[in-house]
Design an enzyme around this catalytic site. Structure first.
Site, short mmCIF file in Angstrom:
data_model
loop_
_atom_site.label_atom_id
_atom_site.label_comp_id
_atom_site.label_asym_id
_atom_site.label_seq_id
_atom_site.Cartn_x
_atom_site.Cartn_y
_atom_site.Cartn_z
N HIS A 359 0.83 -1.21 0.00
CA HIS A 359 0.00 0.00 0.00
C HIS A 359 0.86 1.25 0.00
O HIS A 359 0.72 2.14 -0.85
CB HIS A 359 -0.92 0.00 1.23
CG HIS A 359 -1.67 1.28 1.43
ND1 HIS A 359 -3.02 1.41 1.16
CD2 HIS A 359 -1.28 2.51 1.88
CE1 HIS A 359 -3.41 2.65 1.42
NE2 HIS A 359 -2.36 3.33 1.87
N GLU A 360 1.77 1.34 0.98
CA GLU A 360 2.54 2.58 1.14
C GLU A 360 3.48 2.82 -0.04
O GLU A 360 3.63 3.94 -0.51
CB GLU A 360 3.32 2.54 2.45
CG GLU A 360 2.46 2.43 3.70
CD GLU A 360 1.51 3.60 3.91
OE1 GLU A 360 1.60 4.60 3.17
OE2 GLU A 360 0.66 3.52 4.80
N HIS A 447 -9.21 8.48 2.99
CA HIS A 447 -9.21 7.06 3.35
C HIS A 447 -10.62 6.47 3.31
O HIS A 447 -10.78 5.25 3.26
CB HIS A 447 -8.61 6.88 4.75
CG HIS A 447 -7.17 7.24 4.84
ND1 HIS A 447 -6.75 8.52 5.11
CD2 HIS A 447 -6.04 6.50 4.68
CE1 HIS A 447 -5.43 8.55 5.12
NE2 HIS A 447 -4.98 7.35 4.86
#
Length: 545
Positions: A359-360, A447
């Protein structure tokens, strides 16, 4: 915007260019140093060709006399079709929201253009009414005013501002109304120890804050990791020791931050070429997770899309483990080209799960390609892109100790109650995310607005309704009550990646994402194909029509 234009000058290196294939319909061989070097050379050649065309293209696109194009990226298909991504400047100033992608035939004819801003740039005066030092002070003051306040329930509040960079003149165009502005970076720290680097854009005439977003984006041999289990690692032998440094993947490495938040960290070494024992109390266990997660992310992008590292330049990132003290988060930062992992509450719960790594690091891929603005609907698409490819990295690794699924961060227990951070099959299960689009979805934290695209991706991959996949139970609804059949996650991921790298721009919203993914599906599988129709149906299933 689509328009047929005359062919512009076609430079040399055609042989190299036609070999740059970033979209593949089948997995490729495992990357080798020779293949990586070749891919880097081909990508550099493509960028050189794009840079050489910037002047002629600016004229062909009827940009204003003060507008210039600066190459950012280039994708060339197997048949020679080119997708050249440019940033725009006006009178030498960067234009924020002026990026565009030019789509050319192999012969150099411009077939269509995707623009973040369709209009010509027109800024009557380049003389600011507010001096730079005042603009910097105003930006700092705007951030100072948020100290102690969290933007949403999942964000740690800012506790201090450490410094403010010089205010830089730019042209702000992301809202469709170009004007002279300042861009300023304000550095600080949040209550949970996460560094803060807020980029503010302020009107050069009034000082009004036009945009602000956080640039530090959070998720929230062999070795035995806390989450990955016993896995192979590619290490480097030097001076009788083995280092967690991978020369086959751009030199990416893992360092021990020893609960600090600054400095360079200490490279992990071992005399036996083994790292960690699976226990969080052994610091090398989290390091094993991080090193393996970085390798899996690299290999996923390389073997699926032919992408040579996060920036597609063959350079590996640094993973920093044991960041901060009792730090309950993880984050990617473009400025250090690094991934940082905290150890959680009591320094006993590292956040080194593999989908967190994927993800990051995908935030870095998005930054190097579409550059989706981290606010509004484009911010939701930015976050969803990281969730989508973080999930794909987890499926790619297929670890027995961490069986892949469509939940995000289910093992790190960041919520404290054993639940995942996000659910792709029904995003609203987290209590905040949107299952489908509405006119207000862009007002949500990114988010949570990401839920629309996450849900789309799940529906496109697996379809609707109740089912069990890989031992995990899901029940995915549709906004219009339709029953959908998925095309498989591999095809869905290829469609999303092509849209991200070829069609999305910094200001793409959900309607634009529908258009971009339909174009991508048509490129890969044909207009009117089952895959193309499935993309349209999945977007309708989340109310993007």
């Amino acid at each position: 915007m689509k328009r047929k234009l005359a062919a512009v000058a076609v430079l040399s290196a055609t042989a190299l260019l036609t070999g740059v294939v970033q979209v593949s319909t089948a997995a490729q061989a495992a990357p080798t140093p020779a293949l990586q070097a070749q891919a880097a050379e081909q990508h550099a050649a493509a960028l050189a060709v794009a840079g050489g065309q910037s002047g002629p293209l600016a004229k062909a696109l009827a940009l204003g006399d003060k507008e210039e194009l600066v190459v950012k990226d280039a994708v060339v298909d197997a048949d020679g079709t080119r997708h050249l991504r440019f940033e725009r400047t006006f009178a030498g100033l960067p234009v924020l929201g002026g990026d565009l992608v030019v789509h050319q035939s192999a012969g150099g004819a411009v077939e269509s253009v995707d623009k973040a801003l369709a209009a010509q740039i027109d800024v009557p005066s380049l003389t600011p009414k507010i001096p730079a030092d005042q603009a910097a002070a105003q930006a700092s003051g705007a951030v100072q005013s948020t100290v102690g306040i969290a933007a949403d329930k999942d964000e740690s509040p800012l506790t201090a501002v450490h410094g403010t960079g010089k205010a830089e003149l730019v042209v702000w165009a992301s809202d469709g109304s170009p004007r002279l502005a300042y861009r300023t970076t304000v550095e600080g720290v949040r209550a949970d120890g996460t560094p803060s680097s807020q980029l503010l854009v302020t009107d050069a005439a009034s000082g009004e804050v036009l945009s602000t977003h956080e640039q530090v984006q959070t998720a929230s041999g062999s070795g035995t990791g806390v989450f990955v289990g016993n896995v192979p690692l590619t290490t480097t032998q030097a001076s009788g020791t083995y280092q967690l440094k991978d020369g086959t993947r751009g030199g990416q490495s893992t360092v021990d931050y020893k609960h600090r938040t600054s400095g360079s960290g200490s490279l992990y070494t071992s005399t036996t070429d083994t790292f960690g024992n699976g226990s969080a109390s052994n610091g090398a266990s989290a390091a094993t997770d991080a090193q393996y997660g970085a390798a899996a992310t690299w290999d996923f992008y390389k073997n699926t899309f032919g992408r040579n590292g996060i920036k597609n330049n063959g350079v590996g990132a640094t993973s920093r483990v044991h960041y901060g003290n009792n730090y309950v988060n993880a984050f990617w930062s473009d400025s250090c080209f690094c991934m940082s992992y905290g150890d959680g509450a009591g320094n006993t719960h590292p956040l080194t799960e593999i989908d967190v790594a994927g993800h990051e690091m995908t935030h870095g891929v998005t930054s190097a390609t579409a550059g989706l603005n981290y606010s509004g609907e484009s911010g939701g698409l930015n976050e969803a892109t990281s969730d989508i490819f973080g999930t794909m990295v987890e499926f790619y690794a297929n670890l027995p100790s961490n069986p892949p699924n469509y939940w995000i961060g289910e093992l790190i227990n960041l919520n404290g109650n054993g639940t995942p951070l996000r659910y792709m099959d029904k995003p609203s299960k987290d209590g905040s995310s949107a299952d489908s689009w509405s006119p207000s979805v862009g007002n949500l934290d990114v988010h949570y607005s990401s839920g629309v695209a996450n849900h789309f991706f799940y529906l496109l991959s697996e379809g609707s309704g109740a089912k069990t996949i890989n031992g995990f139970s899901y029940n995915s609804p549709t906004a219009n009550g339709s029953t959908l059949t998925g095309i498989g996650r591999d095809k869905a991921a290829k469609i999303w990646y092509r849209a991200l790298t070829v069609y999305f721009t910094s200001t793409t919203n959900y309607a634009g994402a529908r258009t971009g993914t339909l174009k991508a599906a048509a490129d890969l599988y044909g207009s009117g194909s089952a895959e193309y129709n499935a993309v349209a149906a999945a977007w309708s299933g989340v109310n993007v029509n």
